[in-house]
Design an enzyme around this catalytic site. Sequence first.
Site, PDB file in Angstrom:
ATOM      1  N   ASP A  74       0.954  -1.291  -0.042  1.00  0.00           N
ATOM      2  CA  ASP A  74       0.212  -0.024   0.004  1.00  0.00           C
ATOM      3  C   ASP A  74       1.048   1.067  -0.010  1.00  0.00           C
ATOM      4  O   ASP A  74       2.139   1.378   0.252  1.00  0.00           O
ATOM      5  CB  ASP A  74      -0.920  -0.155   1.290  1.00  0.00           C
TER       6      ASP A  74
HETATM    7  C1  GLC Z   1      -4.218   4.353  -0.147  1.00  0.00           C
HETATM    8  C2  GLC Z   1      -5.205   3.148  -0.260  1.00  0.00           C
HETATM    9  C3  GLC Z   1      -5.032   2.175  -1.157  1.00  0.00           C
HETATM   10  C4  GLC Z   1      -4.845   2.947  -2.582  1.00  0.00           C
HETATM   11  C5  GLC Z   1      -3.331   3.498  -2.380  1.00  0.00           C
HETATM   12  C6  GLC Z   1      -3.116   4.317  -3.645  1.00  0.00           C
HETATM   13  O1  GLC Z   1      -3.656   5.045   0.783  1.00  0.00           O
HETATM   14  O2  GLC Z   1      -4.987   2.398   1.054  1.00  0.00           O
HETATM   15  O3  GLC Z   1      -6.478   1.358  -1.274  1.00  0.00           O
HETATM   16  O4  GLC Z   1      -4.995   1.833  -3.486  1.00  0.00           O
HETATM   17  O5  GLC Z   1      -3.361   4.258  -1.523  1.00  0.00           O
HETATM   18  O6  GLC Z   1      -3.868   5.372  -3.744  1.00  0.00           O
END
Ligand code: GLC
Length: 739
Positions: free
Chosen positions: A266
């Site tokens: 993430d």
């Molecule tokens: C965010 C989310 C994830 C997302 C990623 C990119 O913090 O937790 O679901 O795909 O970062 O935006």
Amino acid sequence: MIKIIKTIAVVLLLGSLNLSAQVKVPVYLDDTKSIQERVEDALSRMTVEEKVGMVHAQSKFSSAGVPRLGIPEIWMSDGPHGVRPEVLWDEWSQAGWTNDSCFAFPALTCLAATWNKDISLLYGKSVGEEARFRNKTVLLGPGVNIYRTPLNGRNFEYMGEDPYLSSKMVVPYIKGVQSNGVATCVKHFALNNQEVDRDKVNVNVDDRALYEIYLPAFKAAVQEGGTWAIMGSYNLYKNEQCCHNQYLLNDILRKEWGFEGVVISDWGGAHNTLQSISNGLDMEYGTWAPGMAWGKTNNYDNYFLAKPYLAMIKSGEIGTKELDEKVRRILRLEFLTNMNKNRPFGAMVSEDHVLAGRKIAEEGIVLLQNKNNVLPIDLSKTKRIAVIGENAIKMMTVGGGSSSLKAKYEVSPLDGLKKRAGAQTEIIYARGYVGDASSEADGYSTGQDLKETRSADELIAEACNVAKNADYVIFVGGLNKSEHQDSEGADRLGLGLPYSQDKLISELAKVNKNLVVVSISGNAVAMPWVNEVPAIIQGWFLGSEAGNAIAAVLVGDVNPSGKLPFTFPVKLEDNGAIALGEYPGSNGQVTYNEGIFVGYRWNEKQKIKPLFSFGYGLSYTTFEYGKVTSDKKEIADSDKITFTVSIKNTGAREGSEIVQLYISDLKSSLPRPVKELKGFEKVSLKAGEEKAVSITIDKAALSYFDPDKHSWVAEPGDFEASIGSSSSDIKGKVAFKLK
Ligand code: GLC
């Protein structure tokens, strides 16, 4: 003559050269070769710098390919409900492109509420076409984290409280997206069930709850959906970050489940070079690397898997075994996506997507209450409809965190009703309450001006005044995508509706008996006014076609058939995680004391009657169930058993019913829920039509996870199959034995 011979010789030589040139296609570019062979060939041609370049981001949403070899960069985009607008190279802010307005599909709670696997395939194919058209390699979704409490800010992005429903609904979505040559990235793996302290909380959960509740949807995504990517979650498990977690990524995901795809962190979920190298992370994104500052350019060399990793390799401190493994998986992703010559070309905001989005929305809307058949509204006999509430006009595709979109259009409930009513019925609007007047996210503005200067009392007075002279009152409220509502990064602060909506609803109920409450939300809410309001509709975040879908259900163009993918508790303390704690935990620890007793499993164990139960939803017609039978009275190891029930549409119009099968283990050596969902079928019936519905299960449906044996166990003995139209409305039962 000689000249002619020479010419012929030159031509033949060139021809042979040319021929040999064709034969010279390198293996990695030869799509007659297996992906395995192509991967090995490409890997053998890459330098260690090129390999390290592939395992970490080069921008907010992309990572390097190998320009020298013609291996493309990898581009990712959120999100599960539509393709996010382009952001700047290093920042979350919008890039201001003018070609990236998308079709906004309904949130995944709505998809889950359809209980329709064909709809899920349609959804995945459609949103995958938009990602393909935008040349994305990976679509960062779907999310399948289990609905543990009604407070989790991101429940709207997921598929509810039941592992079986989530498992069945996530698979077709994955196949649909990946049919476009775009990878899904199923998230957030794992145990990301709250937003409070999401990046530092260590989740303590027993193995039964882990394997029986929190992992199944991910396992189905890998083994049945064949997802090409998985996203690690922000939180910790066994005190290791889930983005580089030996247990989750190496032991379970790869060894137990055989996952061959890539693990993507993430954004900012990686915190350590050594663990990122050895604990299963393949692609590091969004790291807040040392020295990182908002908008600081090219900080990507400081990522944990960038220079620090290269330095360790160069110094001989570590070999390239893990690196080669990571790059093999990334190259496999390349050959399945960017370098797959046969993939289609996608489309954006096509007619098909509009129809798909509307169908998903219409099928996901849940009719929760309809006393005296207030609904559907017969427009031919209706002079005036009062529409009250901020959610009748507020755009919901903007906000909520990473799933926020720049939709080409969004039909509001008010606009949808006005369009559907046409000239024959007057629609009058009153704000009723002020929720969140802001209208922008990540620098993108909805263009709405929702500023309001009147007081709450003035707004209530106006609303009641408008309502009292109308034939019907449609109150459109619920939650929104603001912080502490249905939004990433924070959880809700309570179960109740915000912005004093309860008071307004009670006032409206006093002035007009034909009151319909439409709650727009991705979460359960308390309804103290439930006995004052004849009709209640659970309207999800429905995307671009929201208003059209809601109007179609309200006036009866569509007969609602959705069923709840999660329990609506009467009060917050009726929820297991809240009652037993811990939620949200403290000092960086949260313990799931309720174990496997999540959602209806808790309510039935504790005999707590919910406001509305899991699997519940009404129709404008009625269904009658016949006797439930089974083709066997007992099954052995490898047998299957089929349960059959006849369903008759005893009403005056076509409708669909979702027949649910729950299994009870009447005597088990470990505690088990009263019953668990193990099958469902959605059947459409014309007025008066009767059909036999059959659901077949095998021993797997009887099993529980035995933590000591670390395997699934089905204990011989007595079982009971319950067939129902919801978890709390069982129409018939059949006893059977496992030999
Ligand atoms: C965010 C989310 C994830 C997302 C990623 C990119 O913090 O937790 O679901 O795909 O970062 O935006």
